[in-house]
Write a protein that holds these residues in place. Structure first.
Motif, PDB file in Angstrom:
ATOM      1  N   ILE A  92       0.830  -1.199   0.000  1.00  0.00           N
ATOM      2  CA  ILE A  92       0.000   0.000   0.000  1.00  0.00           C
ATOM      3  C   ILE A  92       0.871   1.257   0.000  1.00  0.00           C
ATOM      4  O   ILE A  92       1.819   1.376   0.764  1.00  0.00           O
ATOM      5  N   GLY A  93       0.527   2.197  -0.885  1.00  0.00           N
ATOM      6  CA  GLY A  93       1.264   3.448  -0.972  1.00  0.00           C
ATOM      7  C   GLY A  93       2.396   3.436  -1.979  1.00  0.00           C
ATOM      8  O   GLY A  93       2.982   4.478  -2.258  1.00  0.00           O
ATOM      9  N   THR A  94       2.704   2.262  -2.556  1.00  0.00           N
ATOM     10  CA  THR A  94       3.734   2.211  -3.591  1.00  0.00           C
ATOM     11  C   THR A  94       3.286   3.056  -4.777  1.00  0.00           C
ATOM     12  O   THR A  94       2.159   2.917  -5.246  1.00  0.00           O
ATOM     13  N   PRO A  95       4.104   3.954  -5.283  1.00  0.00           N
ATOM     14  CA  PRO A  95       3.676   4.826  -6.382  1.00  0.00           C
ATOM     15  C   PRO A  95       3.462   4.063  -7.684  1.00  0.00           C
ATOM     16  O   PRO A  95       4.015   2.979  -7.885  1.00  0.00           O
ATOM     17  N   TYR A  96       2.653   4.640  -8.547  1.00  0.00           N
ATOM     18  CA  TYR A  96       2.411   4.041  -9.858  1.00  0.00           C
ATOM     19  C   TYR A  96       3.597   4.333 -10.773  1.00  0.00           C
ATOM     20  O   TYR A  96       4.095   5.460 -10.836  1.00  0.00           O
ATOM     21  N   ARG A  97       4.021   3.299 -11.473  1.00  0.00           N
ATOM     22  CA  ARG A  97       5.065   3.477 -12.482  1.00  0.00           C
ATOM     23  C   ARG A  97       4.825   2.469 -13.603  1.00  0.00           C
ATOM     24  O   ARG A  97       4.917   1.265 -13.396  1.00  0.00           O
ATOM     25  N   TYR A  98       4.503   2.975 -14.763  1.00  0.00           N
ATOM     26  CA  TYR A  98       4.171   2.113 -15.898  1.00  0.00           C
ATOM     27  C   TYR A  98       5.354   1.217 -16.258  1.00  0.00           C
ATOM     28  O   TYR A  98       6.497   1.661 -16.350  1.00  0.00           O
ATOM     29  N   SER A 100       6.703  -1.145 -14.519  1.00  0.00           N
ATOM     30  CA  SER A 100       7.533  -1.587 -13.399  1.00  0.00           C
ATOM     31  C   SER A 100       6.743  -2.479 -12.448  1.00  0.00           C
ATOM     32  O   SER A 100       5.514  -2.510 -12.464  1.00  0.00           O
ATOM     33  N   ASN A 101       7.470  -3.184 -11.590  1.00  0.00           N
ATOM     34  CA  ASN A 101       6.815  -4.045 -10.600  1.00  0.00           C
ATOM     35  C   ASN A 101       7.658  -4.168  -9.332  1.00  0.00           C
ATOM     36  O   ASN A 101       7.875  -5.255  -8.819  1.00  0.00           O
ATOM     37  N   SER A 102       8.118  -3.023  -8.826  1.00  0.00           N
ATOM     38  CA  SER A 102       8.920  -3.031  -7.600  1.00  0.00           C
ATOM     39  C   SER A 102       8.297  -2.075  -6.596  1.00  0.00           C
ATOM     40  O   SER A 102       7.364  -1.327  -6.911  1.00  0.00           O
ATOM     41  N   LYS A 103       8.844  -2.076  -5.356  1.00  0.00           N
ATOM     42  CA  LYS A 103       8.339  -1.194  -4.318  1.00  0.00           C
ATOM     43  C   LYS A 103       8.665   0.270  -4.610  1.00  0.00           C
ATOM     44  O   LYS A 103       8.146   1.175  -3.967  1.00  0.00           O
ATOM     45  N   LYS A 104       9.532   0.513  -5.593  1.00  0.00           N
ATOM     46  CA  LYS A 104       9.821   1.889  -5.993  1.00  0.00           C
ATOM     47  C   LYS A 104       8.743   2.423  -6.936  1.00  0.00           C
ATOM     48  O   LYS A 104       8.635   3.625  -7.139  1.00  0.00           O
ATOM     49  N   GLY A 105       7.966   1.524  -7.516  1.00  0.00           N
ATOM     50  CA  GLY A 105       6.906   1.907  -8.439  1.00  0.00           C
ATOM     51  C   GLY A 105       6.421   0.699  -9.192  1.00  0.00           C
ATOM     52  O   GLY A 105       7.217  -0.172  -9.557  1.00  0.00           O
ATOM     53  N   THR A 106       5.103   0.633  -9.423  1.00  0.00           N
ATOM     54  CA  THR A 106       4.543  -0.519 -10.124  1.00  0.00           C
ATOM     55  C   THR A 106       3.273  -0.120 -10.853  1.00  0.00           C
ATOM     56  O   THR A 106       2.542   0.779 -10.432  1.00  0.00           O
ATOM     57  N   ASP A 107       3.016  -0.808 -11.958  1.00  0.00           N
ATOM     58  CA  ASP A 107       1.724  -0.627 -12.615  1.00  0.00           C
ATOM     59  C   ASP A 107       0.785  -1.717 -12.112  1.00  0.00           C
ATOM     60  O   ASP A 107       1.147  -2.517 -11.241  1.00  0.00           O
ATOM     61  N   CYS A 108      -0.427  -1.757 -12.646  1.00  0.00           N
ATOM     62  CA  CYS A 108      -1.445  -2.657 -12.092  1.00  0.00           C
ATOM     63  C   CYS A 108      -1.073  -4.128 -12.248  1.00  0.00           C
ATOM     64  O   CYS A 108      -1.155  -4.907 -11.299  1.00  0.00           O
ATOM     65  N   CYS A 176      -3.149   4.625 -11.659  1.00  0.00           N
ATOM     66  CA  CYS A 176      -2.229   5.625 -12.208  1.00  0.00           C
ATOM     67  C   CYS A 176      -2.344   6.953 -11.478  1.00  0.00           C
ATOM     68  O   CYS A 176      -1.442   7.788 -11.550  1.00  0.00           O
ATOM     69  N   ASN A 177      -3.433   7.174 -10.761  1.00  0.00           N
ATOM     70  CA  ASN A 177      -3.609   8.444 -10.046  1.00  0.00           C
ATOM     71  C   ASN A 177      -3.431   8.306  -8.540  1.00  0.00           C
ATOM     72  O   ASN A 177      -3.956   9.103  -7.776  1.00  0.00           O
ATOM     73  N   GLY A 178      -2.693   7.284  -8.112  1.00  0.00           N
ATOM     74  CA  GLY A 178      -2.506   7.164  -6.660  1.00  0.00           C
ATOM     75  C   GLY A 178      -1.655   5.995  -6.215  1.00  0.00           C
ATOM     76  O   GLY A 178      -1.383   5.851  -5.031  1.00  0.00           O
ATOM     77  N   GLY A 179      -1.247   5.156  -7.146  1.00  0.00           N
ATOM     78  CA  GLY A 179      -0.428   4.009  -6.773  1.00  0.00           C
ATOM     79  C   GLY A 179      -1.251   2.903  -6.144  1.00  0.00           C
ATOM     80  O   GLY A 179      -2.464   2.814  -6.349  1.00  0.00           O
ATOM     81  N   VAL A 180      -0.597   2.063  -5.367  1.00  0.00           N
ATOM     82  CA  VAL A 180      -1.271   0.901  -4.783  1.00  0.00           C
ATOM     83  C   VAL A 180      -2.212   1.355  -3.679  1.00  0.00           C
ATOM     84  O   VAL A 180      -1.807   2.059  -2.745  1.00  0.00           O
ATOM     85  N   MET A 181      -3.460   0.956  -3.799  1.00  0.00           N
ATOM     86  CA  MET A 181      -4.504   1.360  -2.863  1.00  0.00           C
ATOM     87  C   MET A 181      -5.612   0.318  -2.860  1.00  0.00           C
ATOM     88  O   MET A 181      -5.611  -0.620  -3.663  1.00  0.00           O
ATOM     89  N   VAL A 182      -6.555   0.507  -1.975  1.00  0.00           N
ATOM     90  CA  VAL A 182      -7.764  -0.317  -1.949  1.00  0.00           C
ATOM     91  C   VAL A 182      -8.931   0.556  -2.375  1.00  0.00           C
ATOM     92  O   VAL A 182      -9.104   1.669  -1.865  1.00  0.00           O
ATOM     93  N   SER A 183      -9.710   0.068  -3.333  1.00  0.00           N
ATOM     94  CA  SER A 183     -10.873   0.804  -3.834  1.00  0.00           C
ATOM     95  C   SER A 183     -12.104  -0.091  -3.778  1.00  0.00           C
ATOM     96  O   SER A 183     -12.003  -1.292  -3.525  1.00  0.00           O
ATOM     97  N   SER A 184     -13.246   0.492  -4.007  1.00  0.00           N
ATOM     98  CA  SER A 184     -14.502  -0.249  -3.988  1.00  0.00           C
ATOM     99  C   SER A 184     -15.052  -0.408  -5.394  1.00  0.00           C
ATOM    100  O   SER A 184     -15.015   0.537  -6.202  1.00  0.00           O
ATOM    101  N   LEU A 185     -15.562  -1.580  -5.673  1.00  0.00           N
ATOM    102  CA  LEU A 185     -16.223  -1.811  -6.962  1.00  0.00           C
ATOM    103  C   LEU A 185     -17.500  -0.998  -7.079  1.00  0.00           C
ATOM    104  O   LEU A 185     -18.056  -0.868  -8.173  1.00  0.00           O
ATOM    105  N   ASN A 186     -17.962  -0.452  -5.971  1.00  0.00           N
ATOM    106  CA  ASN A 186     -19.175   0.371  -5.994  1.00  0.00           C
ATOM    107  C   ASN A 186     -18.899   1.829  -6.339  1.00  0.00           C
ATOM    108  O   ASN A 186     -19.839   2.597  -6.562  1.00  0.00           O
TER     109      ASN A 186
END
Length: 203
Positions: A92-98, A100-108, A176-186
């Motif tokens: 959680i909180g890892t920034p978005y980076r297209y 990539s897949n590390s704790k420095k930045g990752t995409d979905c 892409c607008n917040g990095g790793v987070m939890v969101s709701s399908l609603n």
């Protein structure tokens, strides 16, 4: 009386730990387990089975689930997969980076592949579209913790986003607008663009 004082001290220690802790949100937390999840801040006198130097397993579990519940915004019943919750929490909180897949930045898809490798030892395809081709489709009302959720921008459009379903309509993903987070399908955006859910064979 003595027990009452000890329990009060334990509660105060736990409360203070949350004032001084925060959700991991940068590369500085890479590789570190959440402190509250290990119950390291509990006083030694909370042990059980006659061992006064170790917190009981039930105490550690309660603290861990409490921490995951607070950090991920979930209502937990203490029977969920702790390994999945711990791993997602650590990202959680890892920034978005297209790309990539590390704790420095990752995409979905990078986030999803890393979590599945760490939690289940499963290697997934790198793109969300490729992942979708390999999963077993499940209905939206049949989703379970660990299932993948896929999104597209309208009928006939390609899949462009993937996340990991947790529970109660909540999923973890790298936006892409917040990095790793939890969101709701609603949430209107995700409700509108939700396409399908799929289950990965983890055995």
């Amino acid at each position: 009386m003595k027990n009452s004082i000890l329990y009060c001290l334990a509660a105060a220690s736990l409360a203070l730990s949350f004032f001084f802790e925060y959700a991991p949100n940068s590369s500085s937390t890479a590789g570190r387990a959440p402190i509250a999840a290990t119950a390291s801040l509990l006083p030694d006198f909370l042990g059980d089975n006659g061992d006064e130097n170790r917190p009981s397993a039930s105490t550690r579990d309660s603290l861990a689930y409490g921490y995951y519940s607070q950090t991920l915004g979930l209502k937990l019943n203490y029977s969920e997969d702790q390994n999945l919750l711990r791993t997602v929490t650590d990202w959680i909180g890892t920034p978005y980076r297209y790309g990539s897949n590390s704790k420095k930045g990752t995409d979905c898809s990078g986030f999803v592949t890393r979590v599945f490798q760490e939690v289940y030892g499963v290697t997934l395809q790198r793109s969300s579209r490729s992942m979708f081709e390999k999963v077993k489709r499940v209905g939206k009302d049949e989703m379970q913790s660990g299932d993948l959720v896929f999104f597209r921008r309208g009928p006939g459009q390609p899949i462009y986003h993937v996340g990991i379903y947790l529970q109660d309509g909540k999923f973890a993903h790298s936006a892409c607008n917040g990095g790793v987070m939890v969101s709701s399908l609603n949430q209107p955006y995700y409700h509108r663009n939700f396409y399908a859910a799929g289950r990965v064979a983890t055995n």
